[in-house]
Design a protein around this motif. Sequence first.
Motif, PDB file in Angstrom:
ATOM      1  N   UNK A  19       1.098   0.155   4.926  1.00 48.51           N
ATOM      2  CA  UNK A  19      -0.151  -0.138   4.237  1.00 48.51           C
ATOM      3  C   UNK A  19       0.011  -1.401   3.405  1.00 48.51           C
ATOM      4  N   UNK A  20      -0.950  -2.281   3.531  1.00 47.65           N
ATOM      5  CA  UNK A  20      -0.961  -3.523   2.759  1.00 47.65           C
ATOM      6  C   UNK A  20      -2.159  -3.380   1.833  1.00 47.65           C
ATOM      7  N   UNK A  21      -1.913  -3.058   0.577  1.00 44.90           N
ATOM      8  CA  UNK A  21      -3.025  -2.655  -0.290  1.00 44.90           C
ATOM      9  C   UNK A  21      -2.652  -2.808  -1.758  1.00 44.90           C
ATOM     10  N   UNK A  22      -3.598  -2.445  -2.623  1.00 48.00           N
ATOM     11  CA  UNK A  22      -3.368  -2.550  -4.061  1.00 48.00           C
ATOM     12  C   UNK A  22      -2.928  -1.220  -4.647  1.00 48.00           C
ATOM     13  N   UNK A  23      -2.208  -1.309  -5.768  1.00 50.95           N
ATOM     14  CA  UNK A  23      -1.776  -0.083  -6.451  1.00 50.95           C
ATOM     15  C   UNK A  23      -2.884   0.397  -7.392  1.00 50.95           C
ATOM     16  N   UNK A  46      -4.831  -2.040   6.227  1.00 57.34           N
ATOM     17  CA  UNK A  46      -5.022  -2.863   5.035  1.00 57.34           C
ATOM     18  C   UNK A  46      -6.077  -2.258   4.126  1.00 57.34           C
ATOM     19  N   UNK A  47      -5.852  -2.445   2.810  1.00 60.54           N
ATOM     20  CA  UNK A  47      -6.823  -2.031   1.801  1.00 60.54           C
ATOM     21  C   UNK A  47      -7.207  -3.247   0.993  1.00 60.54           C
ATOM     22  N   UNK A  58     -12.032  -2.867   4.639  1.00 63.34           N
ATOM     23  CA  UNK A  58     -12.359  -4.109   3.914  1.00 63.34           C
ATOM     24  C   UNK A  58     -12.791  -3.838   2.479  1.00 63.34           C
ATOM     25  N   UNK A  59     -11.818  -3.410   1.665  1.00 60.49           N
ATOM     26  CA  UNK A  59     -12.094  -3.025   0.273  1.00 60.49           C
ATOM     27  C   UNK A  59     -12.615  -4.220  -0.515  1.00 60.49           C
ATOM     28  N   UNK A 116     -11.076   7.458  -3.709  1.00 61.16           N
ATOM     29  CA  UNK A 116      -9.992   7.248  -2.748  1.00 61.16           C
ATOM     30  C   UNK A 116     -10.281   7.789  -1.350  1.00 61.16           C
ATOM     31  N   UNK A 117     -11.494   8.277  -1.124  1.00 60.70           N
ATOM     32  CA  UNK A 117     -11.782   8.809   0.217  1.00 60.70           C
ATOM     33  C   UNK A 117     -11.692   7.715   1.284  1.00 60.70           C
ATOM     34  N   UNK A 118     -12.177   6.527   0.934  1.00 65.52           N
ATOM     35  CA  UNK A 118     -12.178   5.435   1.914  1.00 65.52           C
ATOM     36  C   UNK A 118     -10.762   5.039   2.304  1.00 65.52           C
ATOM     37  N   UNK A 119      -9.903   4.848   1.279  1.00 61.50           N
ATOM     38  CA  UNK A 119      -8.506   4.467   1.533  1.00 61.50           C
ATOM     39  C   UNK A 119      -7.829   5.549   2.375  1.00 61.50           C
ATOM     40  N   UNK A 120      -8.074   6.791   1.991  1.00 58.06           N
ATOM     41  CA  UNK A 120      -7.387   7.903   2.658  1.00 58.06           C
ATOM     42  C   UNK A 120      -7.864   8.063   4.086  1.00 58.06           C
ATOM     43  N   UNK A 121      -9.157   7.837   4.302  1.00 59.69           N
ATOM     44  CA  UNK A 121      -9.672   7.946   5.676  1.00 59.69           C
ATOM     45  C   UNK A 121      -9.002   6.890   6.564  1.00 59.69           C
ATOM     46  N   UNK A 122      -8.962   5.639   6.068  1.00 57.75           N
ATOM     47  CA  UNK A 122      -8.372   4.564   6.879  1.00 57.75           C
ATOM     48  C   UNK A 122      -6.881   4.831   7.140  1.00 57.75           C
TER      49      UNK A 122
END
Length: 543
Positions: free
Chosen positions: A54-58, A124-125, A152-153, A257-263
């Motif tokens: 995962x390439x995303x933010x904390x 990616x997030x 695409x957050x 966090x539903x969107x992140x978790x779904x992806x």
Amino acid sequence: MGFYCSLVYSIPKNICLLKPGFTLAGGHHFNQVSKIKARMQDQPDKVRVPHVLTVAGSDSGAGAGIQADLKACAARGVYCSTVITAVTAQNTVGVQGVNVVPEEFVAEQLKSVLSDMRPDVVKTGMLPSAGIVNILCQSLQEFPVQALVVDPVMVSTSGDVLAGSSVLASFRDKLLPMADVVTPNLKEASALLGGMLLESLADMRSAAKSIHEFGPRYVLVKGGDLPVSSDAVDVLYDGNDFFEFRASRVRTSNTHGTGCSLASSIAAELAKGLPVISAVKVAKRFIESALEYSKDIHIGNGRQGPFDHLLKLKNNAPGLCAAYPFDPSSLFLYAVTDWRMNRKWGRSITDAVKAAIEGGATIVQLREKEAETGDFLESAKACLEICRQYGVPLLINDRVDVALACDADGVHVGQSDMPAQTVRALLGPDKIIGVSCKTPEQAQQAWADGADYIGSGGVYPTNTKENNRTIGLDGLKTVCSASKLPVVAIGGIGISNAHSVMELQVPNLRGVAVVSALFDRESIVTETQKLHKVLLESAVKVR
Ligand SMILES: Nc1ncnc2c1ncn2[C@@H]1O[C@H](COP(=O)(O)OP(=O)(O)O)[C@@H](O)[C@H]1O
Ligand SMILES: Cc1ncc(COP(=O)(O)O)c(N)n1
Ligand SMILES: [Mg+2]
């Protein structure tokens, strides 16, 4: 549970990740099967683990972002590595601060993971700058992966900006053409399309179609925020057909966090080798279950709380969390039920269990060899309710299915039942597992298999078990001395001889298990009390 996936049009036959010539993120083509094989041939004795990067933010509140991705992948049984693009100070109220990681350092993290660990899928997030998007695209060209899932957050659900409009052009021109699946929510779909208003399913479909023109293989427009919809509907478009995924809308504010978790869950299923449509279906069902499960948990005082990916936080989670961690001293007075005795004395199993506990039983095992499964389950549920009231663990003899179905505290198995190792795999780490052992070898095996205690006997001859070899006090002593696990003695033990058993003073012997001495008597309470007294006296003397 209310989930269903309705295909608005028919499913084309060619959507399968395993088909030869699968389009890779980065425009490469390859055959996934042959790649996995090639990798396994390098190291034939190693087990391949599905891996998502995962390439995303904390998110410091750990409801969304990297933390959600890690939890979702863990819950889906997939390894997850992380490249952090930004660190946010965030909680259930909103985002208080954002610290973007320097581009060069994002590049360094990407190189570290991609060059060595070769993830199957990249998800990616939050990609907070055009520069970071560009670096990611370059890295993926250098180190292609099997699939790219782009969430695409842009704006957090609390309304805070996580990636400004400056990234939109890079998303559209560089990242989306490489993506296998892109998962915008309504606001993100609207932003990608220059502000188009999305208020209905028809709008979602037309948005999916327009976003598909930027180049991704699949577009999933998520309808979590669709006003006036009783279901949570997402629309998937593959360039030819639309697919609708519906879940009943869970009434909860714990949707951060539903969107992140779904992806991440989609990425996890793709890494396991599922085709895109199946991956979306499984991922959506997972989110729905987790939301339903966590709908009443309370963390933080903001408007949007996190949910529980691992379904472990709620008390009494079916099959997931033992009510009591195993305490070997609970083996002290171990009551084992017998349906024949209950029938003989005209008592229900619940009355028998209640009486034994009131008399001082410290653990109960239901041993109902003849019962029909449905009846056994009902009895087990009723007994469990009683045991929980008194804080006494309840184990089920032999029947792992019944134990799982009623969420009992554990299972006791014999040498010819399911191997303890398999029971452990089925019940998970928290449940209590006991194994009947007559020899030091069996005791050693029980320990190696992950059991919590052993039952050793028959110490004295008994009628409750046919053809059961008696090992005597000497046999018990030998097993106890060799055992790495606590031992409960069983077989023909009662008020008259319990003392001789406990007096052995062998290591690991923690108590006695009894059937007839309690249940084949007029008053279970009185007999249990008497036995309890004898055991206490022996314990005092032994000390
Ligand atoms: N209350 C809910 N009940 C069931 N599913 C939901 C609920 N809210 C969101 N979802 C689902 O969670 C996923 C994430 O959607 P959404 O909330 O729209 O994305 P984001 O978190 O990116 O804003 C989608 O599959 C959506 O349908
Ligand atoms: C670091 C980070 N990444 C992503 C999101 C979006 O998550 P959501 O839209 O569910 O609030 C977030 N809030 N924080
Ligand atoms: Mg949301």
